[in-house]
Scaffold this active site. Sequence first.
Site, mmCIF file in Angstrom:
data_model
loop_
_atom_site.group_PDB
_atom_site.id
_atom_site.type_symbol
_atom_site.label_atom_id
_atom_site.label_comp_id
_atom_site.label_asym_id
_atom_site.label_seq_id
_atom_site.Cartn_x
_atom_site.Cartn_y
_atom_site.Cartn_z
ATOM 1 N N HIS A 169 0.869 -1.184 0.000
ATOM 2 C CA HIS A 169 0.000 0.000 0.000
ATOM 3 C C HIS A 169 0.902 1.229 0.000
ATOM 4 O O HIS A 169 2.143 1.110 -0.050
ATOM 5 C CB HIS A 169 -0.942 -0.027 1.209
ATOM 6 N N HIS A 220 4.073 1.318 2.139
ATOM 7 C CA HIS A 220 5.255 0.626 1.606
ATOM 8 C C HIS A 220 5.922 1.466 0.511
ATOM 9 O O HIS A 220 7.153 1.533 0.430
ATOM 10 C CB HIS A 220 4.861 -0.720 0.991
#
Length: 280
Positions: free
Chosen positions: A34, A37
């Site tokens: 997501h 990250h």
Amino acid sequence: MQTVTTIEALRAQVSAWRRQNLRIALVPTMGNLHAGHLKLVSTARQQADKVVVSIFVNPTQFGPNEDFERYPRTEAADQQQLATCHTDLLFLPTVETLYPRPSQTRISLPGLAALHCGQSRPGHFDGVALVVCKLLNMVQPDSLLMGEKDFQQLALIRQMVADLNIPVEVHGVATVREADGLAMSSRNGYLTTEQRQLAPRLYQALQTARDQIQNGQSSDQSIIAEQIATLTAAGFAVDYFSLSRSQDLLPATDTDTELVLLAAARLGNTRLIDNISFGR
Ligand code: PAF
């Protein structure tokens, strides 16, 4: 972006970069990527010439009744996202590659690992420390990027790196939040529509407690007790909600100035964690 699945191929590429004096950053993940990250990857990109991302759902950090089997595995989508945000190398090992035989080596940090999440997830941090140590040995990066959302995990890895003299700089990256404040997490996908609406209240409770503690409104413990009661009334099962010292995560005293409020709470079967750092 190059994808490798074996330790040999990973080492060959990293060694080639090292011969060219390139700086290497590692972003370890369990996938289901997501924006949090991707922020790690973009921060890594600012610090290094080459960015290695690992995706590995690490069995040794899951307890017997935890979500290892159902943890979301979305490698194709993850690869597409990584390719568009300038990842140089994706390491995508199997369990057999990382653990060809049961590991007899344990990395335990009994002080830090016994606190907070460690109380309800025995063995979890041993598994995290082991896999991060293995990844550091495989990649030998100059810098390691990890999210501040997992504040205790970050503290534990910093301590392990210091204790074992691992030659890597550890960088914590600020939590990325949804528009309503919920910290991004792969586990948010487990939430039902109703739970998802409630979930931002965890961060709201942390913010309220922080404000009240900074204002010295009442005792720290009564402020925390009120937030636990509010969350419980809203439908959360609060695991912990603690005011700690940033440096060692032990309970904060009145004289401590660098503080972190750490919380974990369940909505149904989904365990959410969050934290907020501040001074007073
Ligand atoms: O935070 C995570 O995703 C994991 O705990 C980590 C650091 C990748 C180790 O498996």
